[in-house]
Design a protein around this motif. Sequence first.
Motif, PDB file in Angstrom:
ATOM      1  N   ASP A 428     -15.581 -20.040  11.849  1.00  0.00           N
ATOM      2  CA  ASP A 428     -14.155 -20.362  11.679  1.00  0.00           C
ATOM      3  C   ASP A 428     -13.357 -18.909  12.345  1.00  0.00           C
ATOM      4  OD1 ASP A 428     -14.663 -22.492  10.719  1.00  0.00           O
ATOM      5  OD2 ASP A 428     -14.347 -21.705   8.364  1.00  0.00           O
ATOM      6  N   ASN A 429     -13.639 -17.872  12.040  1.00  0.00           N
ATOM      7  CA  ASN A 429     -13.012 -16.831  12.736  1.00  0.00           C
ATOM      8  C   ASN A 429     -13.200 -16.646  14.114  1.00  0.00           C
ATOM      9  OD1 ASN A 429     -12.446 -15.835  10.159  1.00  0.00           O
ATOM     10  ND2 ASN A 429     -14.234 -14.580  10.034  1.00  0.00           N
ATOM     11  N   LYS A 432     -10.570 -19.071  15.703  1.00  0.00           N
ATOM     12  CA  LYS A 432      -9.242 -18.536  15.628  1.00  0.00           C
ATOM     13  C   LYS A 432      -9.067 -17.472  16.582  1.00  0.00           C
ATOM     14  CE  LYS A 432      -8.747 -19.151  10.474  1.00  0.00           C
ATOM     15  NZ  LYS A 432      -8.551 -18.440   9.367  1.00  0.00           N
ATOM     16  N   LYS A 433      -9.967 -16.598  16.998  1.00  0.00           N
ATOM     17  CA  LYS A 433      -9.835 -15.350  17.876  1.00  0.00           C
ATOM     18  C   LYS A 433     -10.101 -16.205  19.188  1.00  0.00           C
ATOM     19  CE  LYS A 433     -11.360 -11.477  15.339  1.00  0.00           C
ATOM     20  NZ  LYS A 433     -12.271 -10.191  15.290  1.00  0.00           N
ATOM     21  N   GLU A 462      -2.498 -10.567  14.151  1.00  0.00           N
ATOM     22  CA  GLU A 462      -3.211 -11.561  13.633  1.00  0.00           C
ATOM     23  C   GLU A 462      -5.020 -11.469  13.970  1.00  0.00           C
ATOM     24  OE1 GLU A 462      -1.873 -15.102  15.270  1.00  0.00           O
ATOM     25  OE2 GLU A 462       0.190 -15.062  14.380  1.00  0.00           O
ATOM     26  N   ILE A 466      -8.133 -11.142  11.305  1.00  0.00           N
ATOM     27  CA  ILE A 466      -9.075 -12.401  11.301  1.00  0.00           C
ATOM     28  C   ILE A 466     -10.472 -11.371  11.106  1.00  0.00           C
ATOM     29  CG2 ILE A 466     -10.352 -13.914  12.604  1.00  0.00           C
ATOM     30  CD1 ILE A 466      -7.859 -14.461  13.917  1.00  0.00           C
TER      31      ILE A 466
END
Length: 667
Positions: A428-429, A432-433, A462, A466
């Motif tokens: 998931d990270n 996002k990245k 942000e 993360i």
Amino acid sequence: MLEEKNDNLLEADGNLENHAAESISTEADGNLEIVATEEAVTESDAPILEETTPTPELNIPDENQTILDAIAETNAEESEDETLKERHDIPMQDYETLSMEVLVEELKNLVSNEKVMSVKEHVEEIKKAFLAKYNHLIEEKKEEFNAENTDPNETFQYNSPLKTKFDQYYSLFRDNKNTHFKSLQTNLKTNLETRLAIVEELKNLIDPQANIKDTLKHFNELRERWNAAGSIPKDKYNHVWNNYHFHVENFYDYLHLDREARDIDFKHNLDQKLKIIARVEALVQESDINKAFRELQDLHRIWKEDIGPVSREHRDEIWNTFSALTKQMHDKREVLFEKLRGTELENLEKKKEIIAKIEVLATEKVTAHALWLAQIDKVEALRNAFFATGKVPSEVNEATWSSFKIAVRNFNTFKNSFYKDIKKDQNDNLSKKIALVAKAKELQESLNFAATTPIMKQIQEEWKQIGHVPRKYSDKIWKEFKEACNHYFDKLKEQKNEENSDEVLSFDNKKAYLDTLRAFELTGDHKTDLDAIKLHIETWKNFGKVPFARRHIEGKFNKILDALFEKLSLSKKDTDMMRFSNRMENLSESNDTRKLDNEKIFLMRKIEEVQNEIFQLENNIQFFTNTRNAKKENSIVLEVRKNIAIHKESLDVWKDKLKQLRNLKTE
């Protein structure tokens, strides 16, 4: 090496004398003259008698015989391949305690600098230790791969430059060994055929009709050929030597007519064997038992191969003495082995303790990555301690190694279960990245710096918030994100450098304008002077911003304005509002939003304070107006009413300032 040891047995006064040629006459079969020449009894021609395998009449205990047989078997093996005799010159290290890097370096040195059969045992021990460590490493890497990889189509691969070097050096050793054995096998077969042919000639050597002198000469030639014949297969060694010695003794018995020459030879051989016995007696007292035992093996070889028989009256006695001393040496060696076994048992206990500690770590629940790193360091330290601990008894070596591998594997499984649980979070990270990388790339060419810079800074914040991503993607996406951000901020820096040149020009203009402003004089007409001051303010604003480090020039400008306003005799409110307006516009032009926000908060607080003050004063008025003398307001009431009026006027100013500030921010 054997020849050197044999030579060392001869002291300066113990060398064989040069026997004068002796003539022994006999009348058998006529006037037959038998001549025993010097060459018949010299050391180099001394006949050899097999005595390591005792004859039936020798009374040697079974245990002693077992020891002698073991030595004979070792000598047979070393006689097959002469390079085996040199293997003990290289000290055997405890290779299990060495790291993989050191093992590869040791292998390189041995293969490059030593004879192939001299290092055979060393190389095999190095191979065993290296592969154990390497296979253990592969298991760990595979478990890490399985824990991190979610793609079923991706297969585990691990390349180790260290393993490549090891394979290279081991292949060189194996090639050298194969070449050596091919050459050796060919020579062994030829040498065996040669020695068997010599034995057959010895069988046929005894011929009463032959001339003794010719027979002796032939006998000496056969011995020379025998000594030069070379190595034979170890499984044929004892049998062939026994046959040879049997026929040599038969020939000596046949030479009973030359008894005196034979006795001289027997005496020489006895002296040599007594010197060997004396040397073994000294070896029994030697502190380096392994070195002494190796020399004992060499002495057995010399006894058997280089020294001929002795007379029967001494044969049993000296052989039994030699065997008894051999037994003593063997017993001392066994004591040493027992001591080494005690050390190995101590090592076994240490390794069991290490395994137990790893097993405990494989059950301790850890819930954070940092804590797991500490656990991994502990296991790595225990793993190194396990390898650094010396050998254990051979019968439990495999079991100990197996227990160690199972303990480490259980720890890795336990560890991997934790990382499998956080694998979803890492993916998931990663998503996002990746989204932030795409956004940064989209904005990296933007020229709207005022709007884009806050967004880029927010993206960076942000990113920091993360968590971790899978390790195999971490470096790649960080590189892409960093390049996009750097590209944008490099352009922003270039733009600021251009703006700075404009700000310097603005400062120069304002500095020059200050001199003009200082020379300005009021005309006395209120409206004309006020319009002129406003024009100065507008002109000043149009010059633009100055460098931050030179903003002190704004204070100088404000001081001149304050002096002009005082001369102009404006109302306090008008003067205050004009000053406030000028200051706020300067803050707005400098994009100092923080100061503007602080000013807004300050104004709101002042408004609230003044309103509270007015409310309190009005309450006080109510108290006085409700008294009997309300119609007659006293001085206190008048003073309160005056304060209320002043506060209301002040409140209007604060409200006007707040309204002006809000309008300024809206614009």
